[in-house]
Design a protein around this motif. Structure first.
Motif, PDB file in Angstrom:
ATOM      1  N   CYS A   1       0.842  -1.196   0.000  1.00 30.83           N
ATOM      2  CA  CYS A   1       0.000   0.000   0.000  1.00 30.83           C
ATOM      3  C   CYS A   1       0.879   1.248   0.000  1.00 30.83           C
ATOM      4  CB  CYS A   1      -0.905   0.003   1.231  1.00 30.83           C
ATOM      5  SG  CYS A   1      -2.027   1.411   1.285  1.00 30.83           S
ATOM      6  N   THR A   2       0.484   2.236  -0.771  1.00 33.82           N
ATOM      7  CA  THR A   2       1.283   3.455  -0.891  1.00 33.82           C
ATOM      8  C   THR A   2       0.742   4.611  -0.062  1.00 33.82           C
ATOM      9  OG1 THR A   2       0.025   4.152  -2.820  1.00 33.82           O
ATOM     10  CG2 THR A   2       2.015   2.854  -3.222  1.00 33.82           C
ATOM     11  N   CYS A   3      -0.169   4.344   0.831  1.00 35.59           N
ATOM     12  CA  CYS A   3      -0.797   5.406   1.618  1.00 35.59           C
ATOM     13  C   CYS A   3       0.169   5.943   2.671  1.00 35.59           C
ATOM     14  CB  CYS A   3      -2.054   4.878   2.290  1.00 35.59           C
ATOM     15  SG  CYS A   3      -2.907   6.130   3.250  1.00 35.59           S
ATOM     16  N   VAL A   4       0.406   7.241   2.630  1.00 32.63           N
ATOM     17  CA  VAL A   4       1.211   7.936   3.625  1.00 32.63           C
ATOM     18  C   VAL A   4       0.451   9.197   4.010  1.00 32.63           C
ATOM     19  CG1 VAL A   4       3.375   9.131   4.073  1.00 32.63           C
ATOM     20  CG2 VAL A   4       3.383   7.041   2.731  1.00 32.63           C
ATOM     21  N   VAL A   5       0.310   9.426   5.301  1.00 33.15           N
ATOM     22  CA  VAL A   5      -0.403  10.593   5.799  1.00 33.15           C
ATOM     23  C   VAL A   5       0.595  11.475   6.534  1.00 33.15           C
ATOM     24  CG1 VAL A   5      -2.295  11.411   7.239  1.00 33.15           C
ATOM     25  CG2 VAL A   5      -2.508   9.235   6.033  1.00 33.15           C
ATOM     26  N   LYS A   6       0.788  12.686   6.029  1.00 37.65           N
ATOM     27  CA  LYS A   6       1.685  13.637   6.683  1.00 37.65           C
ATOM     28  C   LYS A   6       0.912  14.330   7.792  1.00 37.65           C
ATOM     29  CE  LYS A   6       4.230  14.380   2.445  1.00 37.65           C
ATOM     30  NZ  LYS A   6       4.590  15.330   1.385  1.00 37.65           N
ATOM     31  N   ILE A   7       1.494  14.353   8.981  1.00 36.57           N
ATOM     32  CA  ILE A   7       0.795  14.937  10.125  1.00 36.57           C
ATOM     33  C   ILE A   7       1.719  15.847  10.928  1.00 36.57           C
ATOM     34  CG2 ILE A   7      -0.891  13.074  10.383  1.00 36.57           C
ATOM     35  CD1 ILE A   7       0.879  11.879  12.563  1.00 36.57           C
ATOM     36  N   PHE A   8       1.176  16.929  11.403  1.00 35.67           N
ATOM     37  CA  PHE A   8       1.803  17.781  12.405  1.00 35.67           C
ATOM     38  C   PHE A   8       3.249  18.149  12.100  1.00 35.67           C
ATOM     39  CE2 PHE A   8      -0.873  14.517  14.672  1.00 35.67           C
ATOM     40  CZ  PHE A   8      -2.046  15.249  14.564  1.00 35.67           C
ATOM     41  N   THR A   9       3.515  18.641  10.909  1.00 33.88           N
ATOM     42  CA  THR A   9       4.866  19.029  10.518  1.00 33.88           C
ATOM     43  C   THR A   9       5.401  20.075  11.484  1.00 33.88           C
ATOM     44  OG1 THR A   9       4.354  18.579   8.210  1.00 33.88           O
ATOM     45  CG2 THR A   9       6.270  19.963   8.638  1.00 33.88           C
ATOM     46  N   GLY A  10       6.578  19.828  12.016  1.00 34.88           N
ATOM     47  CA  GLY A  10       7.218  20.742  12.946  1.00 34.88           C
ATOM     48  C   GLY A  10       6.966  20.423  14.405  1.00 34.88           C
ATOM     49  N   ALA A  11       6.136  19.416  14.678  1.00 43.90           N
ATOM     50  CA  ALA A  11       5.864  19.045  16.073  1.00 43.90           C
ATOM     51  C   ALA A  11       7.122  18.484  16.719  1.00 43.90           C
ATOM     52  CB  ALA A  11       4.733  18.038  16.152  1.00 43.90           C
TER      53      ALA A  11
ATOM     54  N   CYS B   1      -8.258  13.326  18.901  1.00 51.34           N
ATOM     55  CA  CYS B   1      -8.405  12.472  17.721  1.00 51.34           C
ATOM     56  C   CYS B   1      -7.880  13.204  16.487  1.00 51.34           C
ATOM     57  CB  CYS B   1      -9.867  12.107  17.529  1.00 51.34           C
ATOM     58  SG  CYS B   1     -10.194  11.187  16.014  1.00 51.34           S
ATOM     59  N   VAL B   2      -7.100  12.518  15.690  1.00 48.11           N
ATOM     60  CA  VAL B   2      -6.520  13.105  14.487  1.00 48.11           C
ATOM     61  C   VAL B   2      -7.592  13.416  13.437  1.00 48.11           C
ATOM     62  CG1 VAL B   2      -6.001  10.934  13.326  1.00 48.11           C
ATOM     63  CG2 VAL B   2      -4.543  12.880  12.936  1.00 48.11           C
ATOM     64  N   ILE B   3      -8.724  12.755  13.516  1.00 47.27           N
ATOM     65  CA  ILE B   3      -9.798  12.949  12.540  1.00 47.27           C
ATOM     66  C   ILE B   3     -10.844  13.947  13.039  1.00 47.27           C
ATOM     67  CG2 ILE B   3     -11.684  11.780  11.322  1.00 47.27           C
ATOM     68  CD1 ILE B   3      -9.907   9.243  11.380  1.00 47.27           C
ATOM     69  N   CYS B   4     -11.246  13.827  14.284  1.00 53.69           N
ATOM     70  CA  CYS B   4     -12.379  14.603  14.802  1.00 53.69           C
ATOM     71  C   CYS B   4     -11.999  15.920  15.493  1.00 53.69           C
ATOM     72  CB  CYS B   4     -13.182  13.751  15.783  1.00 53.69           C
ATOM     73  SG  CYS B   4     -13.815  12.228  15.066  1.00 53.69           S
ATOM     74  N   HIS B   5     -10.795  16.013  16.039  1.00 54.38           N
ATOM     75  CA  HIS B   5     -10.423  17.210  16.813  1.00 54.38           C
ATOM     76  C   HIS B   5     -10.324  18.430  15.899  1.00 54.38           C
ATOM     77  CE1 HIS B   5      -8.158  19.875  19.470  1.00 54.38           C
ATOM     78  NE2 HIS B   5      -8.570  19.088  20.465  1.00 54.38           N
ATOM     79  N   VAL B   6     -10.930  19.519  16.321  1.00 52.58           N
ATOM     80  CA  VAL B   6     -11.031  20.729  15.508  1.00 52.58           C
ATOM     81  C   VAL B   6      -9.659  21.313  15.150  1.00 52.58           C
ATOM     82  CG1 VAL B   6     -11.934  23.095  15.474  1.00 52.58           C
ATOM     83  CG2 VAL B   6     -13.262  21.266  16.523  1.00 52.58           C
ATOM     84  N   GLU B   7      -8.700  21.260  16.070  1.00 52.36           N
ATOM     85  CA  GLU B   7      -7.391  21.846  15.801  1.00 52.36           C
ATOM     86  C   GLU B   7      -6.382  20.856  15.217  1.00 52.36           C
ATOM     87  OE1 GLU B   7      -5.769  24.971  18.275  1.00 52.36           O
ATOM     88  OE2 GLU B   7      -7.425  24.612  19.678  1.00 52.36           O
ATOM     89  N   LEU B   8      -6.601  19.560  15.404  1.00 52.02           N
ATOM     90  CA  LEU B   8      -5.656  18.568  14.877  1.00 52.02           C
ATOM     91  C   LEU B   8      -5.952  18.183  13.425  1.00 52.02           C
ATOM     92  CD1 LEU B   8      -5.196  16.116  17.893  1.00 52.02           C
ATOM     93  CD2 LEU B   8      -3.731  18.007  17.193  1.00 52.02           C
TER      94      LEU B   8
END
Length: 194
Positions: free
Chosen positions: A93-103, A143-150
């Motif tokens: 699978c080629t799925c990659v999710v970029k998250i929180f760059t700079g954390a 939650c990475v999906i539901c949280h308003v700021e994440l």
């Protein structure tokens, strides 16, 4: 390369980081070749290991199921900071999710799941001077999906795997006299249906 001097709790082998076309995962060389846990297949990394207490195993790093292939899980790549990412633990699978760059730090809370969608809860911490969160808050758990700021800090991408082309040997082109003359489409079809 070696992974921060960490060892596998099952066999005390040093863990290594394996890069596979934009995705990387941690693996124990011994478990990779001779899995000691029944549920773990051969040639699997720590991102597929069901060990209940190892901090690098799937239960501690898995966030949610992969929506691209429906077979794997999106697993936090603990070696990816500060350009954090989650990737599917199915190698094909080629799925990659970029998250929180700079954390500064991202951690999975394996015992806490979102009440709305069932995704594992993450703790995300930014440098207080560079935080993207409102009111200068530097640490949020949600939650990475539901949280308003994440959720706005998540970007789905597909990694393009580079395939090696096989060369033709020395010099690039064959050494012969002349070479084949180009055929027309009709000549190629006639030769094929002989």
């Amino acid at each position: 390369k070696l992974y921060q001097g960490n060892v596998c709790p099952l066999d005390q082998f040093e863990l290594v980081v394996y890069n596979a076309g934009g995705k990387s995962f941690i693996l124990c060389p011994y478990c990779y070749n001779f899995p000691e846990i029944e549920d773990m297949g051969k040639n699997s990394g720590c991102n597929k290991c069901p060990h209940p207490t190892c901090p690098n195993a799937a239960p501690q790093t898995s966030v949610t199921s992969c929506q691209t292939c429906d077979e794997g899980d999106l697993v936090l790549d603990p070696n990816s900071g500060p350009a954090w990412r989650m990737s599917c633990n199915e190698l094909k699978c080629t799925c990659v999710v970029k998250i929180f760059t700079g954390a500064v730090r991202v951690a999975v809370s394996p015992d806490n799941d979102c009440d709305t969608c069932g995704t594992s809860i993450l703790t995300v911490e930014f440098n207080p001077e560079k935080t993207p969160f409102k009111e200068g808050v530097s640490k949020i758990t949600g939650c990475v999906i539901c949280h308003v700021e994440l959720s706005p800090l998540v970007e789905l991408s597909r990694q393009q795997f580079k395939r090696r082309r096989r060369g033709r040997g020395r010099g690039g082109k064959g050494r012969g006299r002349g070479g084949r003359k180009p055929r027309t489409k009709d000549e190629a079809l006639d030769q094929y249906f002989v």
